[in-house]
Design a protein around this motif. Structure first.
Motif, PDB file in Angstrom:
ATOM      1  N   THR A  60       9.752   8.218 -22.099  1.00  0.00           N
ATOM      2  CA  THR A  60       9.643   6.759 -22.039  1.00  0.00           C
ATOM      3  C   THR A  60       8.463   6.282 -22.876  1.00  0.00           C
ATOM      4  N   GLU A  61       7.317   6.933 -22.709  1.00  0.00           N
ATOM      5  CA  GLU A  61       6.143   6.553 -23.499  1.00  0.00           C
ATOM      6  C   GLU A  61       6.363   6.836 -24.984  1.00  0.00           C
ATOM      7  N   LEU A  62       7.036   7.936 -25.299  1.00  0.00           N
ATOM      8  CA  LEU A  62       7.314   8.250 -26.703  1.00  0.00           C
ATOM      9  C   LEU A  62       8.129   7.123 -27.333  1.00  0.00           C
ATOM     10  N   GLU A  63       9.110   6.633 -26.599  1.00  0.00           N
ATOM     11  CA  GLU A  63       9.980   5.585 -27.132  1.00  0.00           C
ATOM     12  C   GLU A  63       9.287   4.220 -27.202  1.00  0.00           C
ATOM     13  N   ASN A  64       8.334   3.970 -26.309  1.00  0.00           N
ATOM     14  CA  ASN A  64       7.760   2.630 -26.205  1.00  0.00           C
ATOM     15  C   ASN A  64       6.290   2.503 -26.588  1.00  0.00           C
ATOM     16  N   LYS A  65       5.560   3.612 -26.579  1.00  0.00           N
ATOM     17  CA  LYS A  65       4.111   3.518 -26.787  1.00  0.00           C
ATOM     18  C   LYS A  65       3.574   4.472 -27.837  1.00  0.00           C
ATOM     19  N   TRP A  66       4.468   5.085 -28.598  1.00  0.00           N
ATOM     20  CA  TRP A  66       4.012   6.040 -29.613  1.00  0.00           C
ATOM     21  C   TRP A  66       3.637   5.323 -30.906  1.00  0.00           C
ATOM     22  N   GLU A  67       4.531   4.507 -31.422  1.00  0.00           N
ATOM     23  CA  GLU A  67       4.272   3.719 -32.624  1.00  0.00           C
ATOM     24  C   GLU A  67       3.929   2.314 -32.176  1.00  0.00           C
ATOM     25  N   VAL A  68       2.652   1.972 -32.237  1.00  0.00           N
ATOM     26  CA  VAL A  68       2.204   0.681 -31.706  1.00  0.00           C
ATOM     27  C   VAL A  68       1.216   0.014 -32.657  1.00  0.00           C
ATOM     28  N   PRO A  69       1.095  -1.305 -32.563  1.00  0.00           N
ATOM     29  CA  PRO A  69       0.063  -1.972 -33.351  1.00  0.00           C
ATOM     30  C   PRO A  69      -1.317  -1.472 -32.934  1.00  0.00           C
ATOM     31  N   PHE A  70      -2.193  -1.373 -33.899  1.00  0.00           N
ATOM     32  CA  PHE A  70      -3.565  -0.919 -33.666  1.00  0.00           C
ATOM     33  C   PHE A  70      -4.191  -1.613 -32.466  1.00  0.00           C
ATOM     34  N   LYS A  71      -3.991  -2.932 -32.349  1.00  0.00           N
ATOM     35  CA  LYS A  71      -4.601  -3.707 -31.264  1.00  0.00           C
ATOM     36  C   LYS A  71      -4.098  -3.288 -29.880  1.00  0.00           C
ATOM     37  N   ASP A  72      -2.948  -2.627 -29.800  1.00  0.00           N
ATOM     38  CA  ASP A  72      -2.374  -2.198 -28.518  1.00  0.00           C
ATOM     39  C   ASP A  72      -2.520  -0.705 -28.262  1.00  0.00           C
ATOM     40  N   SER A  73      -3.301  -0.033 -29.083  1.00  0.00           N
ATOM     41  CA  SER A  73      -3.411   1.430 -28.985  1.00  0.00           C
ATOM     42  C   SER A  73      -4.753   1.847 -28.402  1.00  0.00           C
ATOM     43  N   TRP A  74      -4.872   3.125 -28.094  1.00  0.00           N
ATOM     44  CA  TRP A  74      -6.158   3.660 -27.635  1.00  0.00           C
ATOM     45  C   TRP A  74      -7.190   3.579 -28.757  1.00  0.00           C
ATOM     46  N   HIS A  75      -6.739   3.537 -29.984  1.00  0.00           N
ATOM     47  CA  HIS A  75      -7.633   3.483 -31.140  1.00  0.00           C
ATOM     48  C   HIS A  75      -8.587   2.286 -31.064  1.00  0.00           C
ATOM     49  N   ILE A  76      -8.106   1.184 -30.506  1.00  0.00           N
ATOM     50  CA  ILE A  76      -8.897  -0.045 -30.466  1.00  0.00           C
ATOM     51  C   ILE A  76     -10.200   0.152 -29.693  1.00  0.00           C
ATOM     52  N   GLN A  77     -10.147   0.984 -28.638  1.00  0.00           N
ATOM     53  CA  GLN A  77     -11.356   1.233 -27.851  1.00  0.00           C
ATOM     54  C   GLN A  77     -12.408   1.944 -28.683  1.00  0.00           C
ATOM     55  N   LEU A  78     -11.975   2.810 -29.543  1.00  0.00           N
ATOM     56  CA  LEU A  78     -12.896   3.602 -30.365  1.00  0.00           C
ATOM     57  C   LEU A  78     -13.404   2.835 -31.582  1.00  0.00           C
ATOM     58  N   PHE A  79     -12.568   1.970 -32.125  1.00  0.00           N
ATOM     59  CA  PHE A  79     -12.899   1.331 -33.399  1.00  0.00           C
ATOM     60  C   PHE A  79     -13.006  -0.187 -33.333  1.00  0.00           C
ATOM     61  N   SER A  80     -13.019  -0.784 -32.162  1.00  0.00           N
ATOM     62  CA  SER A  80     -12.997  -2.244 -32.041  1.00  0.00           C
ATOM     63  C   SER A  80     -14.164  -2.919 -32.743  1.00  0.00           C
ATOM     64  N   SER A  81     -15.343  -2.294 -32.743  1.00  0.00           N
ATOM     65  CA  SER A  81     -16.510  -2.917 -33.383  1.00  0.00           C
ATOM     66  C   SER A  81     -16.290  -3.062 -34.893  1.00  0.00           C
ATOM     67  N   LEU A  82     -15.567  -2.123 -35.492  1.00  0.00           N
ATOM     68  CA  LEU A  82     -15.288  -2.205 -36.924  1.00  0.00           C
ATOM     69  C   LEU A  82     -14.271  -3.306 -37.233  1.00  0.00           C
ATOM     70  N   LEU A  83     -13.326  -3.489 -36.324  1.00  0.00           N
ATOM     71  CA  LEU A  83     -12.291  -4.484 -36.526  1.00  0.00           C
ATOM     72  C   LEU A  83     -12.882  -5.894 -36.487  1.00  0.00           C
ATOM     73  N   ALA A  84     -13.899  -6.082 -35.683  1.00  0.00           N
ATOM     74  CA  ALA A  84     -14.520  -7.398 -35.515  1.00  0.00           C
ATOM     75  C   ALA A  84     -15.376  -7.814 -36.712  1.00  0.00           C
ATOM     76  N   GLN A  85     -15.728  -6.871 -37.560  1.00  0.00           N
ATOM     77  CA  GLN A  85     -16.622  -7.181 -38.694  1.00  0.00           C
ATOM     78  C   GLN A  85     -15.947  -8.041 -39.741  1.00  0.00           C
TER      79      GLN A  85
END
Length: 161
Positions: free
Chosen positions: A136-161
């Motif tokens: 279920t997660e593979l089908e719905n949460k694997w390919e996601v916009p950056f803003k909706d991914s775990w990546h945002i927690q790690l890189f959010s400060s860079l996105l705000a610049q």
């Protein structure tokens, strides 16, 4: 063969795209592995897929037999052998994949940070969440916009610049 939506999933991302000939060879190896994959002498209902010539996805439907520590170890050893045989890296969790138009690209963390800083990657860039746990997660949460991914927690400060 039908698989439960709760089937366990492991996503291995190659650090480079495989050519079509390698994908054919690799799929044969994966099929042979999954048909013989057992946990405590019980056959696992398992399959493997290769997506975008870059991602290897192992799937186990645990409704028949659950994957045990030993069976997971077998799969990790198998993936290490695949790395060696194909000259790829499947275990670098900071090799991050994203979509650029129709291409799937992967880069090391520092390059990913640079791409965010120079706005090549933005909040709507599709990234790959290889931490998905089931179909279920593979089908719905694997390919996601950056803003909706775990990546945002790690890189959010860079996105705000």
């Amino acid at each position: 063969m039908q698989f439960s939506q709760n089937s366990r999933v492991w996503v291995y991302q190659s650090d480079k795209q495989l050519n079509d000939a390698d994908v054919i060879k690799l799929q044969i190896l994966l099929d042979n592995f999954t048909t013989g994959w057992t946990a405590h002498n019980n056959q696992l209902k398992a399959k493997a897929e290769i997506r975008y010539n870059r991602f290897i996805i192992l799937i186990v439907d645990e409704s028949q037999a659950g994957a045990s520590g030993c069976s997971i170890d077998k799969s990790v050893r198998f993936m290490k052998d695949i790395e060696e045989q194909f000259g790829i890296n499947l275990f670098d969790r900071f090799n991050l994949a994203y979509r650029s138009d129709e291409q799937i690209l992967s880069v090391p963390r520092h390059t990913f940070e640079e791409l965010i800083s120079n706005k090549t990657i933005d909040a709507n860039t599709i990234v790959f969440n290889n931490m998905v746990q089931n179909l279920t997660e593979l089908e719905n949460k694997w390919e996601v916009p950056f803003k909706d991914s775990w990546h945002i927690q790690l890189f959010s400060s860079l996105l705000a610049q």
